[in-house]
Motif scaffolding. Sequence first.
Motif, PDB file in Angstrom:
ATOM      1  N   PRO A  80     -68.854  46.968  11.552  1.00 49.21           N
ATOM      2  CA  PRO A  80     -69.586  47.587  10.437  1.00 49.21           C
ATOM      3  C   PRO A  80     -68.669  47.825   9.247  1.00 49.21           C
ATOM      4  CG  PRO A  80     -69.886  48.810  12.508  1.00 49.21           C
ATOM      5  CD  PRO A  80     -68.775  47.853  12.722  1.00 49.21           C
ATOM      6  N   SER A  81     -69.245  48.284   8.167  1.00 45.77           N
ATOM      7  CA  SER A  81     -68.465  48.552   6.963  1.00 45.77           C
ATOM      8  C   SER A  81     -67.543  49.749   7.199  1.00 45.77           C
ATOM      9  CB  SER A  81     -69.395  48.855   5.793  1.00 45.77           C
ATOM     10  OG  SER A  81     -70.101  50.068   6.027  1.00 45.77           O
ATOM     11  N   PRO A  82     -66.427  49.818   6.465  1.00 46.04           N
ATOM     12  CA  PRO A  82     -65.517  50.964   6.599  1.00 46.04           C
ATOM     13  C   PRO A  82     -66.216  52.299   6.361  1.00 46.04           C
ATOM     14  CG  PRO A  82     -64.443  49.202   5.381  1.00 46.04           C
ATOM     15  CD  PRO A  82     -65.869  48.782   5.560  1.00 46.04           C
ATOM     16  N   GLN A  83     -67.144  52.326   5.404  1.00 47.66           N
ATOM     17  CA  GLN A  83     -67.852  53.587   5.129  1.00 47.66           C
ATOM     18  C   GLN A  83     -68.657  54.031   6.337  1.00 47.66           C
ATOM     19  OE1 GLN A  83     -71.351  54.217   4.616  1.00 47.66           O
ATOM     20  NE2 GLN A  83     -71.002  56.354   4.028  1.00 47.66           N
ATOM     21  N   PHE A  84     -69.300  53.077   6.985  1.00 44.30           N
ATOM     22  CA  PHE A  84     -70.089  53.387   8.178  1.00 44.30           C
ATOM     23  C   PHE A  84     -69.186  53.955   9.276  1.00 44.30           C
ATOM     24  CE2 PHE A  84     -72.048  52.614  12.216  1.00 44.30           C
ATOM     25  CZ  PHE A  84     -73.411  52.720  12.021  1.00 44.30           C
ATOM     26  N   ILE A  85     -68.046  53.306   9.496  1.00 44.46           N
ATOM     27  CA  ILE A  85     -67.136  53.732  10.568  1.00 44.46           C
ATOM     28  C   ILE A  85     -66.590  55.129  10.286  1.00 44.46           C
ATOM     29  CG2 ILE A  85     -64.930  53.235  11.687  1.00 44.46           C
ATOM     30  CD1 ILE A  85     -65.574  50.233  11.221  1.00 44.46           C
ATOM     31  N   LYS A  86     -66.167  55.363   9.061  1.00 41.97           N
ATOM     32  CA  LYS A  86     -65.630  56.693   8.721  1.00 41.97           C
ATOM     33  C   LYS A  86     -66.697  57.767   8.852  1.00 41.97           C
ATOM     34  CE  LYS A  86     -63.871  55.181   4.805  1.00 41.97           C
ATOM     35  NZ  LYS A  86     -63.232  55.198   3.473  1.00 41.97           N
TER      36      LYS A  86
END
Length: 609
Positions: A253-259
């Motif tokens: 997934p996107s970095p924003q999703f993971i964070k």
Amino acid sequence: MAASKPVEAAVVAASGPGSGSGVGGSSATSGPGTGGLPRWQLALAVGAPLLLGAGALYLWSRQRRRRDTGARGDSGGLKRNSERKTPEGRASPAPGSGHPDGPGTHLEMNSLDRAQAAKNKGNKYFKAGKYEQAIQCYTEAISLCPTEKNVDLSTFYQNRAAAFEQLQKWKEVAQDCTKAVELNPKYVKALFRRAKAHEKLDNKKECLEDVTAVCILEGFQNQQSMLLADKVLKLLGKEKAKEKYKNREPLMPSPQFIKSYFSSFTDDIISQPMLKGEKSDEDKDKEGEALEVKENSGYLKAKQYMEEENYDKIISECSKEIDAQGKYTAEALLLRATFCLLIGNANAAKPDLDKVISLQEANVKLRANALIKRGSMYMQQQQPLLSTQDFNMAADIDPQNADVYHHRGQLKILLDQVEEAVADFDECIRLRPESALAQAQKCFALYRQAYTGNNSSQIQAAMKGFEEVIKTFPKCAEGYALYAQALTDQQQFGKADEMYDKCINLEPDNATTYVHKGLLQLQWKQDLDKGLELISKAIEIDNKCDFAYETMGTIEVQRGNMEKAIDMFNKAINLAKSEMEMAHLYSLCDAAHAQTEVAKKYGLKPPTL
């Protein structure tokens, strides 16, 4: 704020493109299993009101809709739940089907009269349960009927099909209904009977096309045909998803999703920043001085990659630690499992979670976190009993862990156990008073309970609760997003729009908020251009936001742009993080395909925006 869809996990009644607790019961908005959990009710994409998002934001059709159906997940006033079992005297009228005057009329009427007499005799046999005799009479009617009498002839074929249906001769049913439809293309009874025959013959695609035509012809007012459409869409979706999912390439997934996902945990050891002494000698502090050199560890290297947002290398580094049976084996197992869940590989994650849970000597917080994530995975797979067992075990082994109660509260909401959910949120708040997320989700749980119960005083109390939450925690984006959904339910659209703006100001890179704000423009102002602009912005921010593609697809269905809708659904399918989510998306895509075929064959199209 947790990962993607503002408060999908906190939604009880409306099951749209949502996520639920995801791999770790992440907050409302998400969790790696985005979309899987609350999607127990598929929204039909065949022109019926489409449910989008956790706030039960329907795409509003001006032709039909009560304003209060949205959040309750109503079926839009479905009627006429009558079985189509009996034969009939006349078919649905077709243009230009009257009896012509002119030469030969007397002979034609005699032939038609004899055909009608045979049909009437067949009807008597049918009502007496003598289906073979009825078939003989209908066959006689067909042979006697003048070939130009399309409507009458179609009736005779349809009646014979009804008799074959009683004998469960499905192939003959389909053949006779096909004859009836060829003679009268908008013959609802014949189309629906053929749809049921195709279902029995396991011809799902053909069944879907027929029942789609029926739904459109009936204006989506017959529950029986709507339920069949829903059933066959689910079956098709599951079949296609099962094949596609086992062969899919893992997708990070996107970095924003993971964070955002990791931010939903406060007692998760593997997501905590590295201690200064844990960093390798390759790291330098701001003054350029080398930090303390630690042992060569795949797990510590994986943590380093996590801080650098170099997520693709984490699983391989964790595997090195596990293969070497290093000092951080338990942590590496949990971190590897978490990222397997994030990329949608639950089969690979489960053995690692099982091992961590069974390690009696491991840190209790590691085991509790593994139980939360496995429990969330079970819920995503529609195994609520196993899910509940894992959450209860986590509470038993680590009763002071606020994460357990937070995520179990979300589970209880999904199970419609709102009082128990509120009790769990209260315990989370007691252990961690600064947990704005738990405060906001508690308010939303109380609001949903009051709303579905139509209790106006409790609704007002819940709305006041939201005001307190955003006042006490002005930097909690989730609080504004949840409040916006409640305000939308209450048709306070202007204030809901303000709440979404505040959410965006706090988290400008959260794509899902733009999607919800776009949907609000459609419901509030019927501003299609603005809605699509906001959803396009979401895709620009995060081109892996499956929710945005799915929403765009459903809007294009409502606009009648089937080709574009199918393209959007296919993009969402490729981003699906669970087999169940993929099945839901395939259902939407198949519905759009069916509409395309129905438009070609019969010139039928549902109302558009």
